[in-house]
Structures are given as structure tokens and as C-alpha cells.
Design an enzyme around this catalytic site. Sequence first.
Site, PDB file in Angstrom:
ATOM      1  N   GLY A  49      19.950  30.026  54.808  1.00 56.05           N
ATOM      2  CA  GLY A  49      19.528  29.020  55.792  1.00 56.05           C
ATOM      3  C   GLY A  49      18.918  29.534  57.074  1.00 56.05           C
ATOM      4  N   GLU A 103      23.515  32.065  62.540  1.00 52.97           N
ATOM      5  CA  GLU A 103      23.675  30.971  61.574  1.00 52.97           C
ATOM      6  C   GLU A 103      22.592  29.911  61.774  1.00 52.97           C
ATOM      7  OE1 GLU A 103      24.817  29.810  59.011  1.00 52.97           O
ATOM      8  OE2 GLU A 103      26.949  30.158  58.680  1.00 52.97           O
ATOM      9  N   ASP A 104      22.291  29.194  60.713  1.00 56.38           N
ATOM     10  CA  ASP A 104      21.395  28.049  60.839  1.00 56.38           C
ATOM     11  C   ASP A 104      22.129  26.870  61.485  1.00 56.38           C
ATOM     12  OD1 ASP A 104      23.059  27.744  58.649  1.00 56.38           O
ATOM     13  OD2 ASP A 104      21.497  27.093  57.269  1.00 56.38           O
ATOM     14  N   ASP A 107      28.916  23.613  61.026  1.00 54.88           N
ATOM     15  CA  ASP A 107      29.355  22.260  60.674  1.00 54.88           C
ATOM     16  C   ASP A 107      30.887  22.218  60.792  1.00 54.88           C
ATOM     17  OD1 ASP A 107      29.749  19.793  59.460  1.00 54.88           O
ATOM     18  OD2 ASP A 107      28.829  20.303  57.564  1.00 54.88           O
ATOM     19  N   LYS A 135      27.179  20.963  64.987  1.00 52.35           N
ATOM     20  CA  LYS A 135      27.643  19.577  64.887  1.00 52.35           C
ATOM     21  C   LYS A 135      28.991  19.525  65.614  1.00 52.35           C
ATOM     22  CE  LYS A 135      25.525  18.601  60.336  1.00 52.35           C
ATOM     23  NZ  LYS A 135      25.797  18.399  58.901  1.00 52.35           N
ATOM     24  N   PHE A 156      23.389  14.670  57.799  1.00 51.71           N
ATOM     25  CA  PHE A 156      22.892  15.743  56.949  1.00 51.71           C
ATOM     26  C   PHE A 156      21.402  15.960  57.204  1.00 51.71           C
ATOM     27  CE2 PHE A 156      21.306  17.699  53.056  1.00 51.71           C
ATOM     28  CZ  PHE A 156      22.172  18.784  52.983  1.00 51.71           C
ATOM     29  N   ASP A 163      18.569  23.423  53.478  1.00 56.86           N
ATOM     30  CA  ASP A 163      18.215  22.849  52.184  1.00 56.86           C
ATOM     31  C   ASP A 163      19.115  21.685  51.788  1.00 56.86           C
ATOM     32  OD1 ASP A 163      20.529  24.636  51.810  1.00 56.86           O
ATOM     33  OD2 ASP A 163      20.308  24.109  49.698  1.00 56.86           O
ATOM     34  N   ARG A 169      13.623  23.970  52.254  1.00 57.32           N
ATOM     35  CA  ARG A 169      13.735  25.048  53.244  1.00 57.32           C
ATOM     36  C   ARG A 169      12.424  25.362  53.946  1.00 57.32           C
ATOM     37  NH1 ARG A 169      18.806  27.376  52.558  1.00 57.32           N
ATOM     38  NH2 ARG A 169      19.605  27.540  50.442  1.00 57.32           N
TER      39      ARG A 169
HETATM   40  P1  IMP Z   1      30.423  25.093  57.601  1.00 58.59           P
HETATM   41  O1  IMP Z   1      31.046  26.273  56.915  1.00 58.59           O
HETATM   42  O2  IMP Z   1      31.036  23.795  57.220  1.00 58.59           O
HETATM   43  O3  IMP Z   1      30.335  25.274  59.120  1.00 58.59           O
HETATM   44  O4  IMP Z   1      28.963  24.958  57.052  1.00 58.59           O
HETATM   45  C1  IMP Z   1      28.023  25.900  57.329  1.00 58.59           C
HETATM   46  C2  IMP Z   1      26.953  25.992  56.259  1.00 58.59           C
HETATM   47  O5  IMP Z   1      26.803  24.785  55.513  1.00 58.59           O
HETATM   48  C3  IMP Z   1      25.631  26.224  56.941  1.00 58.59           C
HETATM   49  O6  IMP Z   1      25.370  27.584  57.057  1.00 58.59           O
HETATM   50  C4  IMP Z   1      24.647  25.516  56.039  1.00 58.59           C
HETATM   51  O7  IMP Z   1      24.190  26.394  55.059  1.00 58.59           O
HETATM   52  C5  IMP Z   1      25.443  24.412  55.403  1.00 58.59           C
HETATM   53  N1  IMP Z   1      25.219  23.112  56.098  1.00 58.59           N
HETATM   54  C6  IMP Z   1      26.026  22.503  56.988  1.00 58.59           C
HETATM   55  N2  IMP Z   1      25.508  21.350  57.425  1.00 58.59           N
HETATM   56  C7  IMP Z   1      24.323  21.220  56.804  1.00 58.59           C
HETATM   57  C8  IMP Z   1      23.272  20.208  56.854  1.00 58.59           C
HETATM   58  O8  IMP Z   1      23.327  19.191  57.578  1.00 58.59           O
HETATM   59  N3  IMP Z   1      22.198  20.446  56.050  1.00 58.59           N
HETATM   60  C9  IMP Z   1      22.097  21.545  55.249  1.00 58.59           C
HETATM   61  N4  IMP Z   1      23.022  22.500  55.182  1.00 58.59           N
HETATM   62  C10 IMP Z   1      24.129  22.346  55.953  1.00 58.59           C
HETATM   63 MG    MG Z   2      23.918  28.633  55.856  1.00 60.55          MG
END
Ligand code: IMP
Ligand code: MG
Length: 184
Positions: A49, A103-104, A107, A135, A156, A163, A169
Site C-alpha cells: 500500500g 504506512e499507507d 486503521d 482513521k 473504506f 486497494d 492501487r
Molecule cells: P490495521 O492493521 O487495521 O491498522 O490496517 C492497516 C492496513 O489495512 C493498511 O496498511 C492497509 O493495507 C489496510 N487498510 C486499512 N484501511 C484501509 C482502507 O480504507 N482501504 C484499503 N486498505 C485499508
Molecule cells: Mg498496507
Amino acid sequence: MERITLHDKTFRIFIPHNEIQKSIEELAKKMNQDFNASEVPLFLSVLNGSFMFTSDLLKHLNFQCELSFIKVSSYSGVESTGELKHILGLSADINGRTVVLVEDIVDTGATIVELYKMLTEAGAARVVICTLLLKPDAYKKDIPVEYVAMKIPNDFIVGYGLDYDELGRQYKDIYVLDTPSNQK
Ligand code: IMP
Ligand code: MG
């Protein structure tokens, strides 16, 4: 493009390219003030990402730094599975280094918590988190997210590296899922 369709879902434009770039330049300015010649941090970009973000961010940094990549995955469809898969491991020597995790999007924070732990155990002197998007309503972990380019609601999104089941992407803008509940 105002709207795009990926698999079974439609997305509408949310953050245009120029706004993304502006926020990255602001973030880089802050990093340029915070980092100085006394250390050469290792930027560790989390694939897939963050490939676009990493590329655009590093063009604006004026201190010396190294770059490496790591590949993990926790998302399936539009929801986090909470379980992290390491697909491409850590190859750089991080012992005693300042590591900037790029990181992208943060969440739930499951990904950065896991990586933070792994990097600390591998001997990093300091782990700093840097993300294009946060977020805040979803993130409930304790690790400080020091560098955030933009904060977004719990929707989302795709594009600019992010993606939906591997599609979307390549877009230079960020799109949001076009559901009745988040229509303007
Ligand atoms: P976390 O581990 O829940 O913080 O999620 C992190 C990863 O989930 C990110 O690096 C993204 O690859 C993916 N992700 C989280 N939210 C989104 C979204 O809204 N769209 C696409 N990918 C997401
Ligand atoms: Mg990611």
C-alpha cells in the site's frame, strides 16, 4: 475520473491528487525540522500500500536516510482480519537504528503494533510511525503515530497505493466507497 468501479463496488473521488501532495509536503517539512545530520534513519516502507506515498515523501526529505521494504497483509476485502501475514521479511540490519515505519493507512493499528514489536525485538533503538492516512475513530492502540499526513473518517478508501482486493492501487487520487450512508 469522478467514479471508478472495482470488482462489485463503486467508489467516488474523495481526496484529489493535489491535496495529497500538499499534505505530504507539509509532513516532509516537519520531518526536515525534526531529523538532523546526527542520525541516518532507516525508512521502512510497508508494501504494497505505501509504495506511492513512500516515493513522493522521500523526494521532499533533505536529510540523509536509507530505504528498505517489508511486506505484510492483514486485510481481506474491505475489513481487517486482525491477523498479520509477513510475506516479505526484514532484510536490513536495524540494530541500534532509528527506524521510520512508513504506512499507507493506520486503521485498527494491528499492523503497526505487530511491526513495532518485531522491530523493537530486532534491536531498533527507536521506532517512529509515519502514515499517509489515519482513521482516528478506529485507532485505539497506545503507540504514538507521530507523523500523519491526513486524518479521515472510518470509511473504506482506495487509490494512491491502496486497494480493494488488489485492485485500484494505480490511481493518483483517493476514492471512497460510494454507499448511501456516506453520500454527500
Ligand atoms: P490495521 O492493521 O487495521 O491498522 O490496517 C492497516 C492496513 O489495512 C493498511 O496498511 C492497509 O493495507 C489496510 N487498510 C486499512 N484501511 C484501509 C482502507 O480504507 N482501504 C484499503 N486498505 C485499508
Ligand atoms: Mg498496507
